[in-house]
Design a protein around this motif. Sequence first.
Motif, PDB file in Angstrom:
ATOM      1  N   ALA A   4      20.743 -42.722  45.626  1.00 15.22           N
ATOM      2  CA  ALA A   4      21.030 -43.604  44.487  1.00 15.22           C
ATOM      3  C   ALA A   4      19.738 -44.080  43.830  1.00 15.22           C
ATOM      4  CB  ALA A   4      21.859 -44.804  44.948  1.00 15.22           C
ATOM      5  N   VAL A   5      18.724 -44.388  44.648  1.00 16.26           N
ATOM      6  CA  VAL A   5      17.436 -44.833  44.115  1.00 16.26           C
ATOM      7  C   VAL A   5      16.829 -43.760  43.219  1.00 16.26           C
ATOM      8  CG1 VAL A   5      15.045 -45.376  44.718  1.00 16.26           C
ATOM      9  CG2 VAL A   5      16.913 -46.428  45.998  1.00 16.26           C
ATOM     10  N   HIS A   6      16.846 -42.522  43.683  1.00 12.60           N
ATOM     11  CA  HIS A   6      16.215 -41.452  42.913  1.00 12.60           C
ATOM     12  C   HIS A   6      17.060 -41.018  41.709  1.00 12.60           C
ATOM     13  CE1 HIS A   6      13.892 -41.313  46.680  1.00 12.60           C
ATOM     14  NE2 HIS A   6      12.915 -40.962  45.870  1.00 12.60           N
ATOM     15  N   GLU A   7      18.360 -41.194  41.813  1.00 12.80           N
ATOM     16  CA  GLU A   7      19.196 -40.959  40.635  1.00 12.80           C
ATOM     17  C   GLU A   7      18.931 -42.025  39.578  1.00 12.80           C
ATOM     18  OE1 GLU A   7      23.156 -40.793  42.136  1.00 12.80           O
ATOM     19  OE2 GLU A   7      22.949 -38.736  42.900  1.00 12.80           O
ATOM     20  N   THR A   8      18.687 -43.258  40.018  1.00 17.45           N
ATOM     21  CA  THR A   8      18.326 -44.332  39.091  1.00 17.45           C
ATOM     22  C   THR A   8      17.025 -44.012  38.361  1.00 17.45           C
ATOM     23  OG1 THR A   8      19.436 -45.988  40.469  1.00 17.45           O
ATOM     24  CG2 THR A   8      17.773 -46.802  38.924  1.00 17.45           C
ATOM     25  N   ALA A   9      16.111 -43.348  39.087  1.00 20.88           N
ATOM     26  CA  ALA A   9      14.830 -42.974  38.481  1.00 20.88           C
ATOM     27  C   ALA A   9      15.009 -41.944  37.378  1.00 20.88           C
ATOM     28  CB  ALA A   9      13.891 -42.423  39.551  1.00 20.88           C
ATOM     29  N   GLY A  10      16.072 -41.123  37.481  1.00 23.99           N
ATOM     30  CA  GLY A  10      16.306 -40.083  36.488  1.00 23.99           C
ATOM     31  C   GLY A  10      16.438 -38.692  37.070  1.00 23.99           C
ATOM     32  N   PHE A  11      16.278 -38.572  38.395  1.00 24.53           N
ATOM     33  CA  PHE A  11      16.487 -37.275  39.033  1.00 24.53           C
ATOM     34  C   PHE A  11      17.988 -36.986  39.093  1.00 24.53           C
ATOM     35  CE2 PHE A  11      12.380 -38.557  40.885  1.00 24.53           C
ATOM     36  CZ  PHE A  11      11.632 -37.422  40.591  1.00 24.53           C
ATOM     37  N   THR A  12      18.349 -35.739  38.917  1.00 28.03           N
ATOM     38  CA  THR A  12      19.762 -35.369  38.957  1.00 28.03           C
ATOM     39  C   THR A  12      19.980 -34.226  39.927  1.00 28.03           C
ATOM     40  OG1 THR A  12      19.454 -33.813  37.111  1.00 28.03           O
ATOM     41  CG2 THR A  12      20.136 -36.073  36.567  1.00 28.03           C
ATOM     42  N   GLY A  13      21.186 -34.170  40.480  1.00 27.63           N
ATOM     43  CA  GLY A  13      21.579 -33.054  41.338  1.00 27.63           C
ATOM     44  C   GLY A  13      20.610 -32.797  42.476  1.00 27.63           C
ATOM     45  N   ALA A  14      20.205 -31.527  42.604  1.00 33.86           N
ATOM     46  CA  ALA A  14      19.319 -31.122  43.684  1.00 33.86           C
ATOM     47  C   ALA A  14      17.961 -31.802  43.609  1.00 33.86           C
ATOM     48  CB  ALA A  14      19.131 -29.600  43.665  1.00 33.86           C
ATOM     49  N   GLN A  15      17.522 -32.180  42.409  1.00 36.17           N
ATOM     50  CA  GLN A  15      16.225 -32.847  42.263  1.00 36.17           C
ATOM     51  C   GLN A  15      16.213 -34.195  42.981  1.00 36.17           C
ATOM     52  OE1 GLN A  15      15.780 -32.982  37.970  1.00 36.17           O
ATOM     53  NE2 GLN A  15      14.235 -31.347  38.039  1.00 36.17           N
ATOM     54  N   ALA A  16      17.305 -34.937  42.899  1.00 38.26           N
ATOM     55  CA  ALA A  16      17.384 -36.225  43.590  1.00 38.26           C
ATOM     56  C   ALA A  16      17.290 -36.017  45.092  1.00 38.26           C
ATOM     57  CB  ALA A  16      18.692 -36.942  43.233  1.00 38.26           C
ATOM     58  N   ASP A  17      17.959 -34.972  45.578  1.00 38.00           N
ATOM     59  CA  ASP A  17      17.924 -34.663  47.009  1.00 38.00           C
ATOM     60  C   ASP A  17      16.512 -34.259  47.429  1.00 38.00           C
ATOM     61  OD1 ASP A  17      19.489 -34.354  49.478  1.00 38.00           O
ATOM     62  OD2 ASP A  17      18.879 -32.258  49.308  1.00 38.00           O
ATOM     63  N   GLN A  18      15.835 -33.460  46.601  1.00 37.70           N
ATOM     64  CA  GLN A  18      14.470 -33.032  46.912  1.00 37.70           C
ATOM     65  C   GLN A  18      13.509 -34.212  46.930  1.00 37.70           C
ATOM     66  OE1 GLN A  18      14.076 -30.192  43.759  1.00 37.70           O
ATOM     67  NE2 GLN A  18      14.704 -28.442  45.013  1.00 37.70           N
ATOM     68  N   ALA A  19      13.648 -35.115  45.973  1.00 36.77           N
ATOM     69  CA  ALA A  19      12.769 -36.285  45.908  1.00 36.77           C
ATOM     70  C   ALA A  19      12.973 -37.185  47.126  1.00 36.77           C
ATOM     71  CB  ALA A  19      13.024 -37.062  44.626  1.00 36.77           C
ATOM     72  N   ALA A  20      14.229 -37.453  47.462  1.00 36.09           N
ATOM     73  CA  ALA A  20      14.535 -38.294  48.623  1.00 36.09           C
ATOM     74  C   ALA A  20      14.018 -37.651  49.908  1.00 36.09           C
ATOM     75  CB  ALA A  20      16.037 -38.544  48.709  1.00 36.09           C
ATOM     76  N   SER A  21      14.207 -36.334  50.017  1.00 35.69           N
ATOM     77  CA  SER A  21      13.753 -35.609  51.199  1.00 35.69           C
ATOM     78  C   SER A  21      12.241 -35.630  51.326  1.00 35.69           C
ATOM     79  CB  SER A  21      14.256 -34.165  51.141  1.00 35.69           C
ATOM     80  OG  SER A  21      13.809 -33.429  52.262  1.00 35.69           O
ATOM     81  N   ALA A  22      11.535 -35.523  50.199  1.00 41.45           N
ATOM     82  CA  ALA A  22      10.068 -35.537  50.223  1.00 41.45           C
ATOM     83  C   ALA A  22       9.554 -36.867  50.764  1.00 41.45           C
ATOM     84  CB  ALA A  22       9.523 -35.286  48.823  1.00 41.45           C
ATOM     85  N   VAL A  23      10.146 -37.968  50.332  1.00 44.82           N
ATOM     86  CA  VAL A  23       9.714 -39.286  50.798  1.00 44.82           C
ATOM     87  C   VAL A  23      10.042 -39.449  52.277  1.00 44.82           C
ATOM     88  CG1 VAL A  23      10.015 -41.781  50.553  1.00 44.82           C
ATOM     89  CG2 VAL A  23       9.918 -40.322  48.511  1.00 44.82           C
ATOM     90  N   PHE A  24      11.255 -39.062  52.670  1.00 38.88           N
ATOM     91  CA  PHE A  24      11.659 -39.202  54.072  1.00 38.88           C
ATOM     92  C   PHE A  24      10.751 -38.385  54.987  1.00 38.88           C
ATOM     93  CE2 PHE A  24      13.967 -37.913  57.846  1.00 38.88           C
ATOM     94  CZ  PHE A  24      14.448 -39.124  58.317  1.00 38.88           C
ATOM     95  N   THR A  25      10.477 -37.144  54.604  1.00 37.29           N
ATOM     96  CA  THR A  25       9.636 -36.280  55.420  1.00 37.29           C
ATOM     97  C   THR A  25       8.224 -36.829  55.536  1.00 37.29           C
ATOM     98  OG1 THR A  25      10.935 -34.358  54.727  1.00 37.29           O
ATOM     99  CG2 THR A  25       8.790 -33.914  55.712  1.00 37.29           C
ATOM    100  N   TYR A  26       7.712 -37.399  54.447  1.00 38.41           N
ATOM    101  CA  TYR A  26       6.384 -38.015  54.483  1.00 38.41           C
ATOM    102  C   TYR A  26       6.355 -39.158  55.508  1.00 38.41           C
ATOM    103  CZ  TYR A  26       2.378 -40.834  53.210  1.00 38.41           C
ATOM    104  OH  TYR A  26       1.220 -41.570  53.269  1.00 38.41           O
TER     105      TYR A  26
END
Length: 224
Positions: free
Chosen positions: A119-141
Amino acid sequence: MARDTLTREQIVRTAVELLDAEGLEGLNMRALGKRLDSAATAMYWHVKNKDNLVLLATDQVWGELKLPDLDAVDWRTATTAMAVDLYEMFTRHPWLVQAFAAHVLYGEGKARHDDHSLAVHETAGFTGAQADQAASAVFTYVLGNAAGAAATASLTRKLTRDDTTAEEQFQDAMGKAKEIAMRYPRLRTRLETPAATDYAAAPDDAFEFGLQALLDGLERQLAA
């Protein structure tokens, strides 16, 4: 305790305490039963097995995480707060980092966190798979950075148990690592600074620096 006086909540809470103290390798029904003053067999009325107990303990600590109000803060502030909170949770419970390498982890607590992260990354403007990729990048870091703290906790337990022998082995290994590092100019310069306590130590504020650099990259993705 007899099995009819135990509750699942007591067992899971005590399992978290045991995991915090002894790590994943120290969790077994006999040790848990000793802490609960109960026969190990009594716990099987409440939990299926050790793997099930790890899942329940994981879900318990995942519930410690706070979820920022997306109506009150911007996405970057929310992402930073969630990442710092997650990192602190991993360092409070370093066995959880171990568990990611040995178990498929799931549960209500993790799902609640993951859903809010999307939800945070969708609020930023990421959509679909991009939101999942952004969230995953932060979590993995965050998980990768917490691995160092988990390794330190495991080594500390070993040093406490094995006393002199393990301490000597550790000091010998660190001495050899430093000796090799001194052959390389940039590592030598780093080790000669007052802030460098040892070869493996991360610089101060390294986690925050890397997190903000990652978020800078995500912002550039959005702008593009």
